[in-house]
Design a protein around this motif. Structure first.
Motif, short mmCIF file in Angstrom:
data_model
loop_
_atom_site.label_atom_id
_atom_site.label_comp_id
_atom_site.label_asym_id
_atom_site.label_seq_id
_atom_site.Cartn_x
_atom_site.Cartn_y
_atom_site.Cartn_z
N GLU A 257 -4.70 2.59 0.30
CA GLU A 257 -4.99 1.40 1.09
C GLU A 257 -5.29 0.27 0.11
OE1 GLU A 257 -8.34 -0.36 4.16
OE2 GLU A 257 -7.85 1.78 4.27
N LEU A 258 -4.40 -0.68 0.03
CA LEU A 258 -4.46 -1.67 -1.04
C LEU A 258 -4.75 -3.06 -0.49
CD1 LEU A 258 -4.17 -2.70 -3.88
CD2 LEU A 258 -1.68 -2.53 -3.66
N GLY B 220 0.81 -1.21 0.00
CA GLY B 220 0.00 0.00 0.00
C GLY B 220 0.84 1.26 0.00
#
Length: 330
Positions: free
Chosen positions: A38-39, A32
């Motif tokens: 925000e991954l 991220g």
């Protein structure tokens, strides 16, 4: 018309989960930070066949046994993950399975299909020529031809979308690899059934971009070659039924080069210690291409499979990009 309502998708998910546990979705902080958002990664590399296709095969073979009880054997064309899934489900249901792959297909995928119990045939130099041969053999030998795209495949594949969206319902965007389209359509079906607003972006190889061009033109456009090591998205001729479904529902398409995919594989290994195959890394490659656009948002990528050829992975992890000879469509 396949029922893609929420009750139907939940019933399909229950059927899938009787054989395949839900896969995890993790928000990897290092990844991220690299992507600037925000991954979340949906790990479809954590299934019994190492790819998402296992889901749709379960629901498809169930449908086949109910609607065509006379069938004793199936045949299908594949670059590997679809074939592994179909032979696994077919053999479990007592059906014989013949799989047609193009010459030069990943050796490990071929070996896995044989291990699941397939009769494996090599023909042609791309998916489309293998598919044409499979259709001919189906007619000659009285086998049931399993397509790479079907509503019942979508119903089963949608189970990963349900898992992801129910775990992380406030996603802004999810990037999905696109070959024949069951993954993209399944993700969209799950989103719509849950009434979410998440944008769903299809990802193709820049070297085999027929699905992207078809989406943008609103009609089928074929690619002349399948010149990419990301074999799971190396489809020259899109499927009309898939285009009809995702055409008005997908947000946009992104095309990524082999160099970008190879770099995404290295990044995924460095940041998560997961090793995606080429097609499994295209979604991450697309996000990294669009990182400025996605900065600060909550985003997911579908890691659709981890069945990469060992020699290609060695090349990639050494810092290079596998080079594939030109394969003409038939």
């Amino acid at each position: 018309m396949t029922d893609l309502s929420l009750p139907s998708l939940r019933a399909a998910a229950a059927m899938v989960h009787a054989q395949v546990p839900p896969t995890p979705q993790y928000a990897w902080p290092l990844l991220g930070l690299r992507a600037g958002c925000e991954l979340w990664v949906k790990h479809e590399n954590h299934t019994p066949t190492g790819a998402f296709k296992v889901r749709g095969a379960i629901t498809y073979i169930d449908w086949l046994r109910r609607t065509h009880p006379e069938v004793t054997g199936i045949i299908t064309a594949t670059r590997g993950n679809h074939g592994q899934a179909q032979v696994r489900a077919a053999r479990a249901a007592g059906l014989a399975a013949t799989i047609v792959v193009p010459h030069g297909n990943a050796l490990e995928k071929n070996a896995a299909m044989r291990a699941f119990g397939a009769t494996l045939i090599e023909h042609g130099h791309d998916f489309d020529s293998a598919k044409a041969h499979a259709i001919m053999l189906a007619e000659r030998d009285g086998l049931f031809m399993v397509p790479a795209y079907h509503g019942e495949l979508v119903r089963g594949v949608a189970s990963y979308g349900l898992e992801l969206f129910e775990a992380v319902p406030d996603l802004d965007t999810v990037y999905v690899p696109v070959g024949c389209g069951s993954g993209l359509c399944g993700t969209i079906a799950a989103r719509d059934a849950l009434g979410l607003k998440t944008k769903v972006v299809g990802v193709v190889s820049a070297h085999v971009d027929a699905a992207k061009r078809s989406f943008e033109a609103g009609r089928l456009i074929a690619s002349p070659t399948a010149h990419t090591f990301a074999d799971g998205v190396a489809v020259c001729t899109p499927v009309q039924a898939a285009l009809d479904y995702f055409g008005p529902r997908a947000e946009r398409f992104v095309a990524v080069t082999d160099d970008e995919v190879a770099e995404a594989i290295r990044i995924c290994w460095q940041d998560t210690h997961n090793l995606p195959e080429g097609a499994g890394a295209v979604a991450l490659a697309a996000l990294l291409q669009e990182k400025d656009r996605m900065r600060g948002r909550k985003v997911a990528v579908i890691l659709s499979g981890g069945n990469g050829d060992m020699s290609q992975m060695a090349t990639i992890l050494a810092g290079h990009t596998p080079r594939i000879e030109m394969r003409k469509a038939v």
